[in-house]
Design an enzyme around this catalytic site. Structure first.
Site, PDB file in Angstrom:
ATOM      1  N   LYS A  14      -1.751  -3.649   2.611  1.00 13.93           N
ATOM      2  CA  LYS A  14      -3.184  -3.884   2.783  1.00 13.93           C
ATOM      3  C   LYS A  14      -3.405  -4.760   4.007  1.00 13.93           C
ATOM      4  O   LYS A  14      -2.471  -5.258   4.617  1.00 13.93           O
ATOM      5  CB  LYS A  14      -3.779  -4.582   1.546  1.00 13.93           C
ATOM      6  CG  LYS A  14      -3.650  -3.795   0.251  1.00 13.93           C
ATOM      7  CD  LYS A  14      -4.441  -2.508   0.271  1.00 13.93           C
ATOM      8  CE  LYS A  14      -4.143  -1.647  -0.944  1.00 13.93           C
ATOM      9  NZ  LYS A  14      -4.759  -0.308  -0.843  1.00 13.93           N
TER      10      LYS A  14
ATOM     11  N   SER B  32      -4.532   5.017   1.729  1.00 18.22           N
ATOM     12  CA  SER B  32      -5.538   3.955   1.654  1.00 18.22           C
ATOM     13  C   SER B  32      -5.597   3.086   2.898  1.00 18.22           C
ATOM     14  O   SER B  32      -6.525   2.293   3.044  1.00 18.22           O
ATOM     15  CB  SER B  32      -5.279   3.064   0.431  1.00 18.22           C
ATOM     16  OG  SER B  32      -4.184   2.203   0.664  1.00 18.22           O
TER      17      SER B  32
END
Length: 202
Positions: free
Chosen positions: A115, A72
């Protein structure tokens, strides 16, 4: 994919660390520490114990070594990358836009995610056809893989952050699990040390 981490961090080692610190502080160990000549085996053992304790404390309170699981955060980070995570900076400095961070997954704090912070407290975040806008200004220069989704606008309240994965089409991030409270930010990713061919400082 969430971009989960196999984190080798403080939580797994705190019981061991607590026992080691109690042992190091015992009177018998202190007497043993003071004894011995500079060249004795005891002296060598002291140095090994001291170095081990220092490294353990460093690992507990200063840095964390984490392994990326998932894709991701591509193209910035890849599955299997080994990262050095700075656990100290956010206790003395502000979180910055663009910081790559390790955070506790809000829906399961036992799981770590990696992230990128894109929205700071007080800002309005919106995605239009996959492009990121903050307070109406296009701010998407992170080299991400775009999708074509729309989101928001969403105002980020005090003490919280809006995070995205760089691989937007597959990332589970603030679009899915919501804003991230500051206390769930474990630290800032400072470097990738493995694979050696891709070693980098962030």
């Amino acid at each position: 994919m969430g971009g989960a981490l196999a984190a080798q961090g403080a939580e797994a080692h705190r019981p061991i660390a607590a026992g080691m610190l109690r042992w190091l502080g015992s009177s018998a160990v202190v007497r043993w520490w003071r004894a011995g000549s500079p060249d004795s085996p005891r002296r060598v053992a002291k140095e090994v114990v001291g170095t081990t304790a220092a490294l353990l404390l460093l690992h507990l309170f200063v840095v964390q070594v984490s392994v990326v699981r998932g894709s991701s955060m591509e193209p910035c980070l890849h599955d299997g990358d080994r990262l050095v995570v700075d656990r100290v900076t956010y206790s003395i400095a502000e979180v910055g836009r663009g910081d790559v961070v390790v955070l506790r997954y809000p829906r399961d704090p036992e799981v770590d995610f990696v992230k990128r912070v894109v929205g700071l407290p007080g800002e309005s975040v919106r995605l239009c056809d996959g492009e990121l806008f903050v307070d109406g200004v296009r701010l998407d220069g992170f080299g991400c893989i775009r999708d074509h989704a729309d989101f928001g606008p969403l105002r980020v309240p005090a003490g919280q952050y809006f995070v995205l994965g760089d691989n937007r089409p597959i990332s589970c991030d603030s679009r899915d699990f919501g804003l991230v409270p500051g206390e769930l930010l474990k630290g800032r990713v400072r470097a990738r040390f493995w694979p050696l061919a891709a070693a980098a400082v962030f």
